[in-house]
Design an enzyme around this catalytic site. Sequence first.
Site, PDB file in Angstrom:
ATOM      1  CB  THR A 250      -0.891  -0.002   1.264  1.00  0.00           C
ATOM      2  OG1 THR A 250      -1.828  -1.049   1.154  1.00  0.00           O
ATOM      3  CG2 THR A 250      -1.626   1.306   1.467  1.00  0.00           C
TER       4      THR A 250
ATOM      5  NE  ARG B 151      -9.580  -7.144   2.918  1.00  0.00           N
ATOM      6  CZ  ARG B 151      -8.517  -6.362   3.004  1.00  0.00           C
ATOM      7  NH1 ARG B 151      -8.111  -5.695   1.956  1.00  0.00           N
ATOM      8  NH2 ARG B 151      -7.869  -6.234   4.134  1.00  0.00           N
ATOM      9  CB  VAL B 152     -14.201  -2.947   1.528  1.00  0.00           C
ATOM     10  CG1 VAL B 152     -13.740  -1.530   1.806  1.00  0.00           C
ATOM     11  CG2 VAL B 152     -15.075  -2.998   0.273  1.00  0.00           C
ATOM     12  N   GLY B 153     -10.859  -3.302   2.353  1.00  0.00           N
ATOM     13  CA  GLY B 153      -9.896  -3.173   3.445  1.00  0.00           C
ATOM     14  C   GLY B 153     -10.059  -1.860   4.186  1.00  0.00           C
ATOM     15  CG  ASP B 154      -6.612  -0.505   6.293  1.00  0.00           C
ATOM     16  OD1 ASP B 154      -6.429  -1.312   5.354  1.00  0.00           O
ATOM     17  OD2 ASP B 154      -5.690   0.158   6.801  1.00  0.00           O
TER      18      ASP B 154
ATOM     19  CB  THR C 266       0.452   0.403   5.031  1.00  0.00           C
ATOM     20  OG1 THR C 266       0.616  -0.764   4.227  1.00  0.00           O
ATOM     21  CG2 THR C 266       1.751   0.727   5.713  1.00  0.00           C
ATOM     22  N   GLY C 267      -0.886  -2.232   6.270  1.00  0.00           N
ATOM     23  CA  GLY C 267      -0.771  -3.510   6.972  1.00  0.00           C
ATOM     24  C   GLY C 267      -2.035  -4.334   6.761  1.00  0.00           C
TER      25      GLY C 267
ATOM     26  N   GLY D 251      -5.480  -4.832   6.852  1.00  0.00           N
ATOM     27  CA  GLY D 251      -6.662  -3.972   6.979  1.00  0.00           C
ATOM     28  C   GLY D 251      -7.817  -4.645   7.693  1.00  0.00           C
TER      29      GLY D 251
HETATM   30  N1  ASP Z   1      -4.111  -2.257   4.390  1.00  0.00           N
HETATM   31  C1  ASP Z   1      -4.254  -2.851   3.091  1.00  0.00           C
HETATM   32  C2  ASP Z   1      -5.453  -3.757   3.099  1.00  0.00           C
HETATM   33  O1  ASP Z   1      -5.667  -4.485   4.069  1.00  0.00           O
HETATM   34  C3  ASP Z   1      -3.048  -3.608   2.646  1.00  0.00           C
HETATM   35  C4  ASP Z   1      -1.729  -2.898   2.843  1.00  0.00           C
HETATM   36  O2  ASP Z   1      -1.616  -1.991   3.631  1.00  0.00           O
HETATM   37  O3  ASP Z   1      -0.744  -3.273   2.198  1.00  0.00           O
HETATM   38  O4  ASP Z   1      -6.168  -3.792   2.124  1.00  0.00           O
END
Ligand code: ASP
Length: 233
Positions: free
Chosen positions: A93, A121-124, A144-145, A147
């Site tokens: 991200t 799927r919807v992330g953060d 980031t990480g 989500g």
């Molecule tokens: N946070 C993002 C998600 O979960 C992925 C990422 O940060 O690399 O969609």
Amino acid sequence: VELDASIMDGTRHRAGAVASLRDIRNPISVARLVLERTHHTTLAGEGALRFALQMGFKPEQLLTPESLKKWLDWKADPKRPTFWQNPSENHDTIGMVATDGKGHVVAGCSTSGLAWKIPGRVGDTPLVGCGVYADDNIGAATATGNGDLMSNYCTSISIIHYMARGASPQEACVALLEHIAKTDPANRSGDVCVLALNAGGEVGAAAMHKGNRLKYALWREGKSELLESIALY
Ligand code: ASP
């Protein structure tokens, strides 16, 4: 490939976001137009794609030959990781926070999410308060990480709230990560990385654990540096 992105303007307390957007290369630019051209905050899926096409974006194949091959190999593997049972930690991200040095802050975040996610799927990243938050009176934050983990902690707005109560951006990043780890010790091994900045230009960054270190670029007065954040565990 389904992309998520959001952008927030700290002066107007207004964000634009797109979720599960297919076929469009730069989802953050579409998110910006949601902010600038509409009275909505978030568009998702088919509607987000239709909006992008109306705004003149051209649909294109987002899989490179290499990523198409990886996807076909994954599909053919009966033991493949899936988010039904055995998820993989595989993601990337871009999150940005910025100030003009005159008290204005913004935040932006853009991603293809987690590899092998379940469609829809919807992330953060596109969730205002999770992937981004910006308030000129306090500062801006992004994350980031994982989500699916971070959405449950409303990462960016939580950092802003710590800062509103007097924490520096660095203290706020650490306080949120400590809170996430305290509520469930298993979260110490979760991929959680956060960045924050206040309108005075002070910066904070932290990663939950050493196995997923956060490298970030700091651009100030024409000079760019690649830095590594602290890791808590
Ligand atoms: N946070 C993002 C998600 O979960 C992925 C990422 O940060 O690399 O969609």
